[in-house]
Design a protein around this motif. Structure first.
Motif, PDB file in Angstrom:
ATOM      1  N   THR A   3       0.587  -1.042   0.335  1.00  0.00           N
ATOM      2  CA  THR A   3       0.192  -0.228  -0.351  1.00  0.00           C
ATOM      3  C   THR A   3       1.198   1.028   0.177  1.00  0.00           C
ATOM      4  O   THR A   3       1.749   0.958   1.311  1.00  0.00           O
ATOM      5  CB  THR A   3      -1.059   0.056   1.537  1.00  0.00           C
ATOM      6  OG1 THR A   3      -1.813  -1.479   1.504  1.00  0.00           O
ATOM      7  CG2 THR A   3      -1.936   1.129   1.370  1.00  0.00           C
ATOM      8  N   LYS A   5       0.196   5.431  -0.309  1.00  0.00           N
ATOM      9  CA  LYS A   5      -0.227   6.506  -0.146  1.00  0.00           C
ATOM     10  C   LYS A   5       0.121   7.778  -0.590  1.00  0.00           C
ATOM     11  O   LYS A   5       1.176   8.387  -0.295  1.00  0.00           O
ATOM     12  CB  LYS A   5      -1.129   6.890   1.354  1.00  0.00           C
ATOM     13  CG  LYS A   5      -2.153   7.769   1.916  1.00  0.00           C
ATOM     14  CD  LYS A   5      -1.957   8.010   3.319  1.00  0.00           C
ATOM     15  CE  LYS A   5      -3.634   8.619   3.709  1.00  0.00           C
ATOM     16  NZ  LYS A   5      -4.563   8.488   2.722  1.00  0.00           N
ATOM     17  N   PHE A  59       0.547   7.372 -10.716  1.00  0.00           N
ATOM     18  CA  PHE A  59      -0.390   6.020 -10.232  1.00  0.00           C
ATOM     19  C   PHE A  59       0.129   4.932 -11.007  1.00  0.00           C
ATOM     20  O   PHE A  59       0.166   3.787 -10.678  1.00  0.00           O
ATOM     21  CB  PHE A  59      -1.745   6.731 -10.711  1.00  0.00           C
ATOM     22  CG  PHE A  59      -2.594   5.803 -10.113  1.00  0.00           C
ATOM     23  CD1 PHE A  59      -3.470   5.379  -8.949  1.00  0.00           C
ATOM     24  CD2 PHE A  59      -3.270   5.036 -11.427  1.00  0.00           C
ATOM     25  CE1 PHE A  59      -4.248   4.152  -8.655  1.00  0.00           C
ATOM     26  CE2 PHE A  59      -4.003   4.015 -11.452  1.00  0.00           C
ATOM     27  CZ  PHE A  59      -4.348   3.508  -9.825  1.00  0.00           C
ATOM     28  N   ARG A  63       1.365   0.742 -10.047  1.00  0.00           N
ATOM     29  CA  ARG A  63       0.689  -0.052 -10.753  1.00  0.00           C
ATOM     30  C   ARG A  63       1.565  -0.825 -11.083  1.00  0.00           C
ATOM     31  O   ARG A  63       1.273  -2.110 -10.769  1.00  0.00           O
ATOM     32  CB  ARG A  63      -0.352   0.251 -11.147  1.00  0.00           C
ATOM     33  CG  ARG A  63      -1.893   0.796 -10.390  1.00  0.00           C
ATOM     34  CD  ARG A  63      -2.054   0.337  -9.311  1.00  0.00           C
ATOM     35  NE  ARG A  63      -2.859  -0.391 -10.100  1.00  0.00           N
ATOM     36  CZ  ARG A  63      -2.954  -2.209  -9.016  1.00  0.00           C
ATOM     37  NH1 ARG A  63      -2.789  -2.131  -8.331  1.00  0.00           N
ATOM     38  NH2 ARG A  63      -3.473  -3.011 -10.004  1.00  0.00           N
ATOM     39  N   CYS A  67       1.357  -1.985  -6.426  1.00  0.00           N
ATOM     40  CA  CYS A  67       1.059  -1.342  -5.449  1.00  0.00           C
ATOM     41  C   CYS A  67      -0.437  -1.023  -5.203  1.00  0.00           C
ATOM     42  O   CYS A  67      -1.411  -0.674  -6.166  1.00  0.00           O
ATOM     43  CB  CYS A  67       1.722  -0.542  -5.546  1.00  0.00           C
ATOM     44  SG  CYS A  67       3.895  -0.621  -4.613  1.00  0.00           S
ATOM     45  N   TYR A  68      -0.976  -1.328  -4.366  1.00  0.00           N
ATOM     46  CA  TYR A  68      -2.543  -0.241  -3.899  1.00  0.00           C
ATOM     47  C   TYR A  68      -1.794   1.716  -3.519  1.00  0.00           C
ATOM     48  O   TYR A  68      -1.358   1.369  -2.868  1.00  0.00           O
ATOM     49  CB  TYR A  68      -3.112  -1.125  -2.964  1.00  0.00           C
ATOM     50  CG  TYR A  68      -4.480  -0.336  -2.336  1.00  0.00           C
ATOM     51  CD1 TYR A  68      -5.364  -0.132  -3.222  1.00  0.00           C
ATOM     52  CD2 TYR A  68      -4.534   0.463  -1.416  1.00  0.00           C
ATOM     53  CE1 TYR A  68      -6.655   0.737  -2.567  1.00  0.00           C
ATOM     54  CE2 TYR A  68      -5.566   1.120  -1.553  1.00  0.00           C
ATOM     55  CZ  TYR A  68      -6.748   1.277  -1.378  1.00  0.00           C
ATOM     56  OH  TYR A  68      -7.774   1.721  -1.462  1.00  0.00           O
ATOM     57  N   VAL A  69      -2.793   2.337  -4.861  1.00  0.00           N
ATOM     58  CA  VAL A  69      -2.373   3.076  -4.428  1.00  0.00           C
ATOM     59  C   VAL A  69      -3.923   3.955  -3.610  1.00  0.00           C
ATOM     60  O   VAL A  69      -4.564   4.184  -4.521  1.00  0.00           O
ATOM     61  CB  VAL A  69      -1.514   3.759  -5.884  1.00  0.00           C
ATOM     62  CG1 VAL A  69      -1.273   5.266  -5.277  1.00  0.00           C
ATOM     63  CG2 VAL A  69      -0.422   3.178  -6.409  1.00  0.00           C
ATOM     64  N   ASP A  70      -3.597   4.833  -2.944  1.00  0.00           N
ATOM     65  CA  ASP A  70      -4.511   5.766  -2.112  1.00  0.00           C
ATOM     66  C   ASP A  70      -4.216   6.748  -2.591  1.00  0.00           C
ATOM     67  O   ASP A  70      -3.251   7.646  -2.087  1.00  0.00           O
ATOM     68  CB  ASP A  70      -4.151   4.924  -0.546  1.00  0.00           C
ATOM     69  CG  ASP A  70      -5.727   5.893  -0.081  1.00  0.00           C
ATOM     70  OD1 ASP A  70      -6.051   6.728  -0.425  1.00  0.00           O
ATOM     71  OD2 ASP A  70      -5.585   5.936   1.155  1.00  0.00           O
ATOM     72  N   TYR A  71      -4.837   7.512  -3.011  1.00  0.00           N
ATOM     73  CA  TYR A  71      -4.449   8.945  -3.610  1.00  0.00           C
ATOM     74  C   TYR A  71      -6.527   9.659  -2.993  1.00  0.00           C
ATOM     75  O   TYR A  71      -6.850  11.136  -3.768  1.00  0.00           O
ATOM     76  CB  TYR A  71      -4.521   9.256  -4.738  1.00  0.00           C
ATOM     77  CG  TYR A  71      -5.569   8.933  -5.888  1.00  0.00           C
ATOM     78  CD1 TYR A  71      -7.004   9.262  -6.184  1.00  0.00           C
ATOM     79  CD2 TYR A  71      -5.811   7.590  -6.465  1.00  0.00           C
ATOM     80  CE1 TYR A  71      -7.806   8.968  -6.911  1.00  0.00           C
ATOM     81  CE2 TYR A  71      -7.418   7.017  -6.876  1.00  0.00           C
ATOM     82  CZ  TYR A  71      -8.008   7.869  -7.751  1.00  0.00           C
ATOM     83  OH  TYR A  71      -8.211   7.194  -8.888  1.00  0.00           O
ATOM     84  N   SER A  72      -6.889   9.664  -1.850  1.00  0.00           N
ATOM     85  CA  SER A  72      -8.445   9.742  -1.284  1.00  0.00           C
ATOM     86  C   SER A  72      -7.883  11.112  -0.868  1.00  0.00           C
ATOM     87  O   SER A  72      -8.756  12.125  -0.793  1.00  0.00           O
ATOM     88  CB  SER A  72      -8.439   9.222  -0.152  1.00  0.00           C
ATOM     89  OG  SER A  72      -7.485   8.474   0.399  1.00  0.00           O
ATOM     90  N   ASP A  73      -6.567  11.357  -0.709  1.00  0.00           N
ATOM     91  CA  ASP A  73      -6.118  12.471  -0.210  1.00  0.00           C
ATOM     92  C   ASP A  73      -6.003  13.889  -0.387  1.00  0.00           C
ATOM     93  O   ASP A  73      -5.861  15.139  -0.098  1.00  0.00           O
ATOM     94  CB  ASP A  73      -4.984  12.555   1.337  1.00  0.00           C
ATOM     95  CG  ASP A  73      -4.801  14.178   1.675  1.00  0.00           C
ATOM     96  OD1 ASP A  73      -4.586  14.081   2.738  1.00  0.00           O
ATOM     97  OD2 ASP A  73      -3.502  14.178   1.297  1.00  0.00           O
ATOM     98  N   THR A  75      -8.293  14.644  -3.119  1.00  0.00           N
ATOM     99  CA  THR A  75      -9.437  15.037  -4.145  1.00  0.00           C
ATOM    100  C   THR A  75      -9.635  17.213  -3.277  1.00  0.00           C
ATOM    101  O   THR A  75      -8.963  17.240  -2.798  1.00  0.00           O
ATOM    102  CB  THR A  75     -10.744  14.185  -3.207  1.00  0.00           C
ATOM    103  OG1 THR A  75     -10.562  14.702  -1.944  1.00  0.00           O
ATOM    104  CG2 THR A  75     -10.382  13.341  -3.277  1.00  0.00           C
TER     105      THR A  75
END
Length: 371
Positions: A3, A5, A59, A63, A67-73, A75
């Motif tokens: 993961t 981030k 991203f 990938r 990898c799991y890419v968390d880009y929620s931050d 937004t």
């Protein structure tokens, strides 16, 4: 699946994307291959400029290693720091000024300035020409230069060094035009008097110990042990190493000067191992697709070593040269000899190292100890 981030951040006033993940050599080595990525040694984080293009690129890059890419931050949300305004847009170059710029380049080359200096002066003069086109100026005046300086350099937050380069380039262009630059009173701003960053001997040793590739270790070791500029190191030829006299011959360095610097006995052992393994023919450090190694490749070597070493200082390749000079001074070497080894024209340039040596500071008694 690992993961990673992506979070919003700021670095030196610029909006960035920080790349956060648990310590993992696979992810780290993969990131090193990503163009434009930077490493902040103060908090051991990787980052890129915060743009939609970079977000998409990083991203897809991550990938590739699943990898799991968390880009929620990332937004959209209100920012607590100022966003840089839209850069100043210059109009395109017209045919007349394009030909003028070519003649200016040839004039600079006839003056036998270095290719780097010629490229810099031509680039900044091109910006000034395009600025004048946008202003529809009929002649070059002091006020026009001041306006360019303020709108294109100061307001855009460009460095004092860049500002000086622009003024130098414009002055050369005015000389090319046979203009009296004395009447324009173009004055360069004073640079900030910052002390150089210096590594301790232990930190230099650590840096070399975590550089496992022999070619990379040899390059970093050469820059430090000879006090070389990176351009001098990558342009060094095999025949420039004089192992009988234990000297390195630096040819056509800054200011078109030749000089000799020290060849360390310990470094010579590393150099011989490197020579046996890689067998360079002409240049000591050959590139994969070019006669010489590139500066950008050397910078990546250092960046990777710094990430592994845990050193938190802002280190560049020139830091190794600073460290060489400082350690010589701490060992009692006369500053005049250090000036010769570094190739400084003026002793004033070398004197800066007297302000960063440990011995000179340690010998001062702290008044707090007398309380």
């Amino acid at each position: 699946m690992k993961t990673v981030k992506l979070i919003r951040g700021a670095y030196k006033g610029e909006e960035i994307i920080q790349i956060c993940f648990d310590t993992d050599s696979v992810v780290e080595n993969h990131l090193i291959g990503f163009r434009d990525i930077q490493f902040n040694s103060s908090d051991n984080t990787w980052f890129v400029a915060n743009t939609s293009i970079n977000l998409s690129r990083i991203f897809h890059h991550l990938r590739k290693i699943n990898c799991y890419v968390d880009y929620s931050d990332l937004t959209p949300k209100p920012l607590d720091f100022p966003v840089k305004k839209t850069p100043y847009t210059l109009p395109p170059m017209d045919d007349f000024h394009y030909k003028e710029l070519k003649r200016f380049r040839r004039w600079l080359e006839e003056k036998r300035l270095s290719p780097h200096t010629v490229n810099t002066y031509v680039e900044v003069t091109g910006f000034f020409m395009r600025y004048c086109i946008g202003k529809k100026a009929k002649s070059y005046t002091k006020r026009l230069v001041e306006s360019f300086n303020y709108e294109f350099i100061v307001c855009e937050g460009k460095s004092i060094s860049y500002q000086n380069q622009c003024i130098n380039g414009i002055k050369k262009y005015f000389l090319f035009k046979h203009m009296d630059i004395g009447l324009l009173e173009l004055v360069r701003p004073k640079k900030e008097k910052k002390l150089p960053v210096v590594l301790s001997k232990e930190e230099v040793r650590t840096l070399l110990d975590v550089t496992y590739n022999l070619k990379h270790k040899t390059l970093l070791g050469l820059v430090y042990s000879g006090g070389l500029r990176i351009g001098e190191a990558i342009n060094l030829k095999v025949d420039d190493i004089d192992s009988k006299r234990m000297l390195i011959h630096i040819k056509s360095a800054k200011g078109k000067k030749d000089r000799y610097t020290l060849l360390s006995h310990s470094f010579l052992e590393i150099l011989r191992l490197y020579y046996k393994q890689y067998k360079p023919k002409d240049y000591l450090f050959e590139g994969q697709n070019s006669p010489t190694y590139s500066t950008s490749s050397a910078q990546w070597i250092l960046k990777r070593a710094i990430a592994r070493s845990g050193i938190r200082k802002e280190v560049t390749l020139h830091t190794l040269r600073h460290s060489f000079a400082t350690h010589l001074l701490e060992n009692g070497t006369d500053i005049r000899y250090i000036q010769e080894l570094l190739g400084h024209s003026s002793p004033k340039t070398t004197m800066i190292y007297t302000h960063v040596t440990e011995h000179s500071i340690k010998n001062i008694s702290n008044p707090f100890d007398d309380l």
